[in-house]
Design a protein around this motif. Structure first.
Motif, mmCIF file in Angstrom:
data_model
loop_
_atom_site.group_PDB
_atom_site.id
_atom_site.type_symbol
_atom_site.label_atom_id
_atom_site.label_comp_id
_atom_site.label_asym_id
_atom_site.label_seq_id
_atom_site.Cartn_x
_atom_site.Cartn_y
_atom_site.Cartn_z
ATOM 1 N N LEU A 91 83.125 -46.944 -51.613
ATOM 2 C CA LEU A 91 82.323 -46.713 -52.818
ATOM 3 C C LEU A 91 80.872 -46.520 -52.421
ATOM 4 C CD1 LEU A 91 84.877 -48.036 -54.205
ATOM 5 C CD2 LEU A 91 83.285 -48.888 -55.932
ATOM 6 N N ASP A 92 80.238 -45.505 -53.026
ATOM 7 C CA ASP A 92 78.806 -45.303 -52.852
ATOM 8 C C ASP A 92 78.259 -44.685 -54.136
ATOM 9 O OD1 ASP A 92 79.145 -42.430 -52.758
ATOM 10 O OD2 ASP A 92 79.713 -42.627 -50.654
ATOM 11 N N GLU A 93 76.967 -44.376 -54.154
ATOM 12 C CA GLU A 93 76.348 -43.847 -55.365
ATOM 13 C C GLU A 93 76.027 -42.363 -55.269
ATOM 14 O OE1 GLU A 93 73.920 -46.574 -57.896
ATOM 15 O OE2 GLU A 93 73.454 -47.485 -55.951
ATOM 16 N N GLU A 94 76.461 -41.704 -54.206
ATOM 17 C CA GLU A 94 76.199 -40.277 -54.074
ATOM 18 C C GLU A 94 76.890 -39.515 -55.204
ATOM 19 O OE1 GLU A 94 76.850 -36.657 -50.843
ATOM 20 O OE2 GLU A 94 77.004 -38.751 -50.196
ATOM 21 N N GLU A 95 76.218 -38.520 -55.778
ATOM 22 C CA GLU A 95 76.715 -37.652 -56.852
ATOM 23 C C GLU A 95 76.856 -38.378 -58.185
ATOM 24 O OE1 GLU A 95 80.408 -36.131 -55.432
ATOM 25 O OE2 GLU A 95 79.472 -34.664 -54.101
ATOM 26 N N ILE A 96 76.418 -39.640 -58.270
ATOM 27 C CA ILE A 96 76.578 -40.405 -59.502
ATOM 28 C C ILE A 96 75.276 -40.491 -60.294
ATOM 29 C CG2 ILE A 96 76.998 -42.730 -60.409
ATOM 30 C CD1 ILE A 96 79.533 -41.278 -59.681
ATOM 31 N N GLY A 97 74.156 -40.624 -59.605
ATOM 32 C CA GLY A 97 72.890 -40.877 -60.288
ATOM 33 C C GLY A 97 72.497 -39.844 -61.315
ATOM 34 N N ASP A 98 72.778 -38.565 -61.046
ATOM 35 C CA ASP A 98 72.364 -37.520 -61.978
ATOM 36 C C ASP A 98 73.035 -37.646 -63.339
ATOM 37 O OD1 ASP A 98 70.743 -36.444 -60.088
ATOM 38 O OD2 ASP A 98 72.102 -34.816 -59.511
ATOM 39 N N ASN A 99 74.226 -38.215 -63.389
ATOM 40 C CA ASN A 99 74.945 -38.318 -64.645
ATOM 41 C C ASN A 99 74.159 -39.074 -65.702
ATOM 42 O OD1 ASN A 99 77.098 -37.021 -63.450
ATOM 43 N ND2 ASN A 99 78.206 -38.901 -62.976
ATOM 44 N N LYS A 100 73.394 -40.052 -65.265
ATOM 45 C CA LYS A 100 72.690 -40.923 -66.203
ATOM 46 C C LYS A 100 71.548 -40.209 -66.909
ATOM 47 C CE LYS A 100 73.901 -44.762 -63.182
ATOM 48 N NZ LYS A 100 73.423 -45.809 -62.255
ATOM 49 N N ASP A 101 71.125 -39.059 -66.382
ATOM 50 C CA ASP A 101 70.020 -38.317 -66.964
ATOM 51 C C ASP A 101 70.471 -37.031 -67.645
ATOM 52 O OD1 ASP A 101 68.186 -40.198 -65.931
ATOM 53 O OD2 ASP A 101 68.221 -39.161 -63.998
ATOM 54 N N GLN A 102 71.791 -36.835 -67.769
ATOM 55 C CA GLN A 102 72.288 -35.567 -68.284
ATOM 56 C C GLN A 102 73.169 -35.727 -69.504
ATOM 57 O OE1 GLN A 102 73.935 -34.122 -64.568
ATOM 58 N NE2 GLN A 102 72.199 -32.772 -64.276
ATOM 59 N N GLY A 103 72.876 -36.740 -70.305
ATOM 60 C CA GLY A 103 73.572 -36.884 -71.565
ATOM 61 C C GLY A 103 75.012 -37.310 -71.457
ATOM 62 N N GLN A 104 75.438 -37.835 -70.321
ATOM 63 C CA GLN A 104 76.822 -38.227 -70.159
ATOM 64 C C GLN A 104 76.975 -39.673 -70.627
ATOM 65 O OE1 GLN A 104 78.575 -37.048 -66.460
ATOM 66 N NE2 GLN A 104 77.331 -35.215 -66.295
ATOM 67 N N HIS A 105 77.377 -39.805 -71.906
ATOM 68 C CA HIS A 105 77.407 -41.106 -72.558
ATOM 69 C C HIS A 105 78.331 -42.099 -71.875
ATOM 70 C CE1 HIS A 105 80.816 -38.827 -74.163
ATOM 71 N NE2 HIS A 105 81.400 -39.996 -74.270
ATOM 72 N N TRP A 106 79.293 -41.585 -71.108
ATOM 73 C CA TRP A 106 80.263 -42.458 -70.468
ATOM 74 C C TRP A 106 79.742 -43.067 -69.184
ATOM 75 C CZ3 TRP A 106 81.040 -40.485 -65.686
ATOM 76 C CH2 TRP A 106 80.806 -39.116 -65.520
ATOM 77 N N SER A 107 78.576 -42.605 -68.714
ATOM 78 C CA SER A 107 78.039 -43.129 -67.456
ATOM 79 C C SER A 107 77.582 -44.572 -67.645
ATOM 80 C CB SER A 107 76.875 -42.261 -66.988
ATOM 81 O OG SER A 107 76.417 -42.682 -65.725
ATOM 82 N N GLU A 108 77.977 -45.431 -66.732
ATOM 83 C CA GLU A 108 77.671 -46.851 -66.790
ATOM 84 C C GLU A 108 76.805 -47.249 -65.596
ATOM 85 O OE1 GLU A 108 78.642 -48.879 -69.185
ATOM 86 O OE2 GLU A 108 80.016 -47.532 -70.253
ATOM 87 N N PRO A 109 75.988 -48.289 -65.751
ATOM 88 C CA PRO A 109 75.151 -48.736 -64.622
ATOM 89 C C PRO A 109 75.958 -49.099 -63.388
ATOM 90 C CG PRO A 109 74.455 -49.782 -66.672
ATOM 91 C CD PRO A 109 75.746 -49.065 -66.974
ATOM 92 N N ASN A 110 77.213 -49.507 -63.585
ATOM 93 C CA ASN A 110 78.037 -49.933 -62.458
ATOM 94 C C ASN A 110 78.802 -48.791 -61.808
ATOM 95 O OD1 ASN A 110 77.372 -52.697 -62.921
ATOM 96 N ND2 ASN A 110 78.878 -52.754 -64.573
ATOM 97 N N ASN A 111 78.638 -47.573 -62.301
ATOM 98 C CA ASN A 111 79.385 -46.438 -61.758
ATOM 99 C C ASN A 111 79.108 -46.238 -60.272
ATOM 100 O OD1 ASN A 111 80.646 -45.799 -64.121
ATOM 101 N ND2 ASN A 111 79.585 -43.867 -64.463
ATOM 102 N N ARG A 112 80.151 -45.906 -59.541
ATOM 103 C CA ARG A 112 80.052 -45.558 -58.135
ATOM 104 C C ARG A 112 80.970 -44.372 -57.861
ATOM 105 N NH1 ARG A 112 76.809 -48.815 -59.141
ATOM 106 N NH2 ARG A 112 76.240 -50.731 -58.017
ATOM 107 N N ARG A 113 80.676 -43.641 -56.816
ATOM 108 C CA ARG A 113 81.629 -42.649 -56.355
ATOM 109 C C ARG A 113 82.632 -43.338 -55.442
ATOM 110 N NH1 ARG A 113 80.295 -37.914 -52.067
ATOM 111 N NH2 ARG A 113 79.829 -39.796 -50.874
ATOM 112 N N MET A 114 83.912 -43.120 -55.705
ATOM 113 C CA MET A 114 84.959 -43.654 -54.847
ATOM 114 C C MET A 114 85.648 -42.511 -54.114
ATOM 115 S SD MET A 114 88.508 -45.660 -55.825
ATOM 116 C CE MET A 114 87.756 -47.287 -55.964
#
Length: 339
Positions: free
Chosen positions: A309-332
């Motif tokens: 698990l890492d955070e690559e490719e995840i951070g942008d989701n939080k700034d693009q209106g993706q309501h399902w994005s959670e602070p705990n999201n990680r790329r698996m």
């Protein structure tokens, strides 16, 4: 912007999915070198025309279905080739001197030797679930894999049709496709793309013969499952996984790999379509999940499971209106080997 997706029950009205306009990036600002090489050397698109060509094809794909990976141009990342197990995939699928069997030294999720080897009978074949524009299949061919060894599955026939225009390989690309929803389709029934539903503008002999889910049962050596399991709740993930295993070769070492949205806090979260929930795994829950799959299948079924698990490719989701994005999201990223 909204788009329709079908309910499991065809008698009910379609669900509505809200799409944020910010998911659409109007310009290609940074084309990965590997992607440019693919279009220039595989598709034979002149260097000065590559960006314009991709822009036009992307607009057509967005009209078919406005997925974030289309709007944000993430399909250009060729994500399979960036997976740490990609060298193992190539080793399985590239032509071998010994046509009867091959001993393959498996990698671990870090891309290093695991110390585990498997003996495989030929031929090894791959299925890309949710292949979209089949960009990862074209990358495999560019990297030396015969296209005849590759299969793709997607719910949108329009993406498959468009992929031949995108990669300019109408007469050379011989992979086969199934148009189906793996969660809804009956693997034991014929779900082939009809022979008369070929791509507009292509002659009948330009497209490989259609295949079906039933014809692939127990045949697939490598299943690519990028951004698939995380769309569903836990129960539906179990259903999907068991359907995938029905397609997987019974040989020890047969592989399921991919990437998906995971979480540092596993559990059920709001689904992307605002209808129900999706389950996000961490490393522990994902291993337990595949233990449950094996137990449900029975007959001594067992899997080796590795994740990172890492955070690559995840951070942008939080700034693009993706309501399902959670602070705990990680790329698996994961690998699941049949034992």
């Amino acid at each position: 912007m909204t788009a329709n997706i079908p309910f499991d029950d065809a008698t009910l009205p379609p669900k509505k999915v809200d799409f944020c306009e910010s998911w659409y990036s109007p310009d290609i600002k940074d084309l990965p070198v590997e992607t440019r090489d693919l279009f220039e050397q595989y598709s034979r698109i002149p260097a000065e025309d590559v960006v314009d060509h991709i822009q036009k094809m992307r607009s057509r794909a967005w009209d078919i279905y406005p997925y974030p990976c289309i709007g944000q141009l993430r399909f250009l990342n060729l994500s399979l080739s960036r997976h740490p197990l990609y060298p193992e995939v190539l080793a399985r699928l590239r032509p071998q001197i010994d046509l009867e069997t091959q001993r393959l030294e498996s990698l671990n999720i870090s891309g290093k030797s695991s110390g585990i080897s498997y003996i495989h009978s030929s031929p090894q074949v791959l299925l890309d679930l949710g292949c979209c524009l089949a960009q990862d299949l074209r990358k495999l061919v560019f990297d030396g894999v015969p296209s005849e060894k590759l299969y793709g599955l997607d719910v949108e026939k329009g993406f498959i049709d468009l992929s031949y225009d995108l990669f300019n390989d109408h007469t050379t690309f011989k992979s086969q496709f199934v148009i189906a929803d793996m969660l809804l389709a009956d693997v034991s029934r014929d779900s082939a793309l009809d022979a008369d539903s070929s791509t507009d503008g292509l002659s009948a002999d330009s497209i490989p013969a259609p295949t079906s889910l039933a014809s692939l049962e127990n045949r697939i050596s490598v299943v690519v499952a990028n951004s698939i399991f995380h769309l569903y709740n836990y129960a539906d993930q179990l259903r999907l996984a068991k359907r995938v295993v029905r397609l997987l070769s019974p040989e020890r070492g047969s592989l399921i790999l991919g990437r998906q949205v995971g979480s540092s806090q596993p559990g059920e979260y709001n689904a992307v379509n605002n209808q129900g929930t999706r389950y996000a795994h961490d490393a522990t829950s994902f291993r337990r999940f595949w233990d449950q799959v094996a137990e449900d299948i029975g007959g001594g079924c067992k899997f080796r499971v590795e994740t990172v698990l890492d955070e690559e490719e995840i951070g942008d989701n939080k700034d693009q209106g993706q309501h399902w994005s959670e602070p705990n999201n990680r790329r698996m990223r994961f690998g699941v080997w049949r034992e």
